[in-house]
Design a protein around this motif. Structure first.
Motif, PDB file in Angstrom:
ATOM      1  N   THR A  10       0.834  -1.201   0.000  1.00 11.00           N
ATOM      2  CA  THR A  10       0.000   0.000   0.000  1.00 11.00           C
ATOM      3  C   THR A  10       0.866   1.248   0.000  1.00 11.00           C
ATOM      4  O   THR A  10       2.049   1.196   0.349  1.00 11.00           O
ATOM      5  CB  THR A  10      -0.963  -0.004   1.217  1.00 11.00           C
ATOM      6  OG1 THR A  10      -1.922   1.057   1.065  1.00 11.00           O
ATOM      7  CG2 THR A  10      -0.213   0.187   2.528  1.00 11.00           C
TER       8      THR A  10
ATOM      9  N   ARG B 113      -7.581  11.157  -2.342  1.00 13.14           N
ATOM     10  CA  ARG B 113      -8.236  10.104  -3.117  1.00 13.14           C
ATOM     11  C   ARG B 113      -7.912  10.235  -4.602  1.00 13.14           C
ATOM     12  O   ARG B 113      -7.733   9.220  -5.303  1.00 13.14           O
ATOM     13  CB  ARG B 113      -9.756  10.181  -2.881  1.00 13.14           C
ATOM     14  CG  ARG B 113     -10.601   9.342  -3.827  1.00 13.14           C
ATOM     15  CD  ARG B 113     -10.312   7.856  -3.699  1.00 13.14           C
ATOM     16  NE  ARG B 113     -11.120   7.084  -4.623  1.00 13.14           N
ATOM     17  CZ  ARG B 113     -10.800   6.868  -5.893  1.00 13.14           C
ATOM     18  NH1 ARG B 113      -9.686   7.380  -6.402  1.00 13.14           N
ATOM     19  NH2 ARG B 113     -11.587   6.138  -6.670  1.00 13.14           N
TER      20      ARG B 113
ATOM     21  N   ILE C  15      -4.869   8.246  -6.301  1.00  8.78           N
ATOM     22  CA  ILE C  15      -4.970   6.828  -6.645  1.00  8.78           C
ATOM     23  C   ILE C  15      -5.173   6.662  -8.138  1.00  8.78           C
ATOM     24  O   ILE C  15      -4.559   5.795  -8.780  1.00  8.78           O
ATOM     25  CB  ILE C  15      -6.111   6.159  -5.850  1.00  8.78           C
ATOM     26  CG1 ILE C  15      -5.778   6.149  -4.360  1.00  8.78           C
ATOM     27  CG2 ILE C  15      -6.374   4.746  -6.361  1.00  8.78           C
ATOM     28  CD1 ILE C  15      -6.890   5.606  -3.480  1.00  8.78           C
TER      29      ILE C  15
ATOM     30  N   HIS D 111      -5.325  -0.383  -1.861  1.00  5.29           N
ATOM     31  CA  HIS D 111      -5.294   1.058  -2.064  1.00  5.29           C
ATOM     32  C   HIS D 111      -5.576   1.780  -0.744  1.00  5.29           C
ATOM     33  O   HIS D 111      -6.187   1.231   0.174  1.00  5.29           O
ATOM     34  CB  HIS D 111      -6.318   1.468  -3.128  1.00  5.29           C
ATOM     35  CG  HIS D 111      -6.077   0.801  -4.448  1.00  5.29           C
ATOM     36  ND1 HIS D 111      -4.975   1.076  -5.230  1.00  5.29           N
ATOM     37  CD2 HIS D 111      -6.775  -0.147  -5.113  1.00  5.29           C
ATOM     38  CE1 HIS D 111      -5.015   0.337  -6.329  1.00  5.29           C
ATOM     39  NE2 HIS D 111      -6.097  -0.422  -6.278  1.00  5.29           N
ATOM     40  N   GLN D 112      -5.131   3.037  -0.677  1.00  5.69           N
ATOM     41  CA  GLN D 112      -5.262   3.811   0.567  1.00  5.69           C
ATOM     42  C   GLN D 112      -5.252   5.296   0.243  1.00  5.69           C
ATOM     43  O   GLN D 112      -4.524   5.747  -0.642  1.00  5.69           O
ATOM     44  CB  GLN D 112      -4.084   3.493   1.504  1.00  5.69           C
ATOM     45  CG  GLN D 112      -4.089   4.274   2.810  1.00  5.69           C
ATOM     46  CD  GLN D 112      -2.779   4.161   3.590  1.00  5.69           C
ATOM     47  OE1 GLN D 112      -2.568   4.914   4.534  1.00  5.69           O
ATOM     48  NE2 GLN D 112      -1.894   3.253   3.199  1.00  5.69           N
TER      49      GLN D 112
ATOM     50  N   HIS E 176     -16.696   3.864  -1.640  1.00  6.73           N
ATOM     51  CA  HIS E 176     -15.760   2.801  -1.985  1.00  6.73           C
ATOM     52  C   HIS E 176     -16.254   2.134  -3.268  1.00  6.73           C
ATOM     53  O   HIS E 176     -17.305   1.515  -3.296  1.00  6.73           O
ATOM     54  CB  HIS E 176     -15.686   1.781  -0.850  1.00  6.73           C
ATOM     55  CG  HIS E 176     -14.655   0.715  -1.062  1.00  6.73           C
ATOM     56  ND1 HIS E 176     -14.875  -0.385  -1.865  1.00  6.73           N
ATOM     57  CD2 HIS E 176     -13.388   0.579  -0.577  1.00  6.73           C
ATOM     58  CE1 HIS E 176     -13.787  -1.155  -1.859  1.00  6.73           C
ATOM     59  NE2 HIS E 176     -12.874  -0.588  -1.087  1.00  6.73           N
TER      60      HIS E 176
ATOM     61  N   CYS F 192      -9.812  -0.716  -0.914  1.00  7.19           N
ATOM     62  CA  CYS F 192      -9.196   0.548  -0.487  1.00  7.19           C
ATOM     63  C   CYS F 192      -9.587   0.815   0.961  1.00  7.19           C
ATOM     64  O   CYS F 192     -10.727   0.544   1.361  1.00  7.19           O
ATOM     65  CB  CYS F 192      -9.689   1.687  -1.377  1.00  7.19           C
ATOM     66  SG  CYS F 192      -9.043   3.321  -0.964  1.00  7.19           S
TER      67      CYS F 192
END
Length: 352
Positions: A232, A238, A241, A254-255, A269, A277
């Motif tokens: 990760t 956001r 990503i 994902h994070q 999400h 994520c």
């Protein structure tokens, strides 16, 4: 979020001593008796992690090298050469490494004993900021962008630090929730034309975007090669990503971090079960109102934020932060009680 999947709540325990939690401390910084200093730290760590486990939190997220404070002193610290900070990876046989690994194993063993999972974070973005020499000491904070930018130096750094840490982690694979390469790399990366409204350009952005992506891809490849845990990156936003193509870089979990930046809404999400994520950081209350809660006339209390994360479908989230000192994010007794009540009501991190 897919049905019948548990929501899990963790906490950021990002550091006791930023940049020198793992490995020997800078000369003179821990007092005369380093062994006594380390023993006290370990007692404090066990007590804090025990509290998290008793509350029902499932994991902690912790920065390992952070800004590199103790990664090379004096002649081995970054040097300012022709207005640019230069750094070298420490040799494989350097005495820094055995203590780094010993301290990391202590954390793994403690988490394993307490049935807590761990998200180790190798670097913080301050690692690549321009160097800051600490007066009257052999310490330089930051100034280590070379170990990201230069492929040869990066390879040696990964060989001497990341690979051994991954070796140790494999022995505790059930304890690792995910292995994180770097926290919020946007702040030290020149994004060119990407997301200018998210991260304004400044002189701290020492790493070109293409080279940061190379660094991430290389590190993530090494993590994924173990097949023991997910990889990760702790993106600050956001949008990154998608804009940096996190999936294309090989990231398997994902994070992003959510602080209602620019009054933004918490996005739903939309990720797959295979590559989900999580929210690696969010303020427990009152640090930038979450606009959707405000619109619905809900308070900004921690329980309302947690329920909103669940409604949006996220499988897990990590409170920022234990040992925080800012009123908006500090880990107060009130927040601990609220967390305990929430987890007990919800079945202790088992929310369908």
């Amino acid at each position: 979020m897919p049905q019948n999947k548990p929501f899990q709540l963790g906490i950021n325990y990002p550091w006791l001593n930023y940049g020198w939690d793992f490995g020997d401390p800078p000369p003179g910084w821990a007092g005369v008796d380093v062994a006594a200093w380390r023993a006290k730290n370990r007692r404090d760590i066990v007590a804090d992690l025990l509290q998290f486990a008793e509350l029902g939190l499932f994991a902690v997220r912790w920065f390992v090298l952070a800004d590199g404070t103790n990664y090379g002193f004096g002649d081995e610290a970054p040097q300012l050469v022709n207005d640019r900070w230069r750094a070298q990876p420490l040799p494989a046989a350097h005495p820094f490494h055995p203590q780094l690994f010993e301290d990391f194993v202590f954390l793994l063993e403690t988490c394993s004993d307490l049935k807590l999972q761990l998200v180790p974070v190798l670097l913080d973005f301050h690692w690549a900021f321009p160097g800051e020499a600490v007066a009257n000491t052999p310490v330089v904070k930051g100034g280590r962008a070379d170990l990201i930018i230069d492929a040869n130096k990066r390879g040696a750094f990964f060989d001497h630090v990341l690979e051994p840490l991954l070796d140790l982690s494999e022995k505790y694979r059930e304890t690792i929730y995910a292995w994180e390469l770097i926290n919020e790399p946007e702040w030290c990366t020149n994004p060119r034309n990407l997301a200018p409204s998210q991260i304004p350009a400044d002189d701290q952005q020492t790493v070109p975007l293409d080279l940061m992506r190379d660094f991430i891809a290389d590190g993530v490849r090494r993590i994924n090669a173990r097949r023991a845990f997910r990889s990760t990156i702790g993106f600050a936003h956001r949008e990154t990503i998608d804009e940096w193509d996190s999936a294309g870089l090989g990231v398997t979990l994902h994070q992003f971090h959510y602080y209602a930046q620019n009054k933004s809404k918490l996005p739903p999400h939309i990720f797959s079960d295979e590559y989900p994520c999580f929210v690696g950081e969010f303020a427990s209350a009152h640090e930038r109102d979450w606009p959707e809660l405000k619109k619905q006339k809900r308070t900004q209390a921690l329980t309302h934020r947690l329920n909103w994360l669940i409604e949006k479908g996220y499988p897990s989230a990590f409170i920022w932060s234990a040992r925080g000192s800012d009123p908006a994010t500090e880990w107060t007794q009130t927040k601990q009680v609220e967390t305990l009540a929430f987890l007990r009501e919800s079945g202790g991190n088992q929310i369908a």
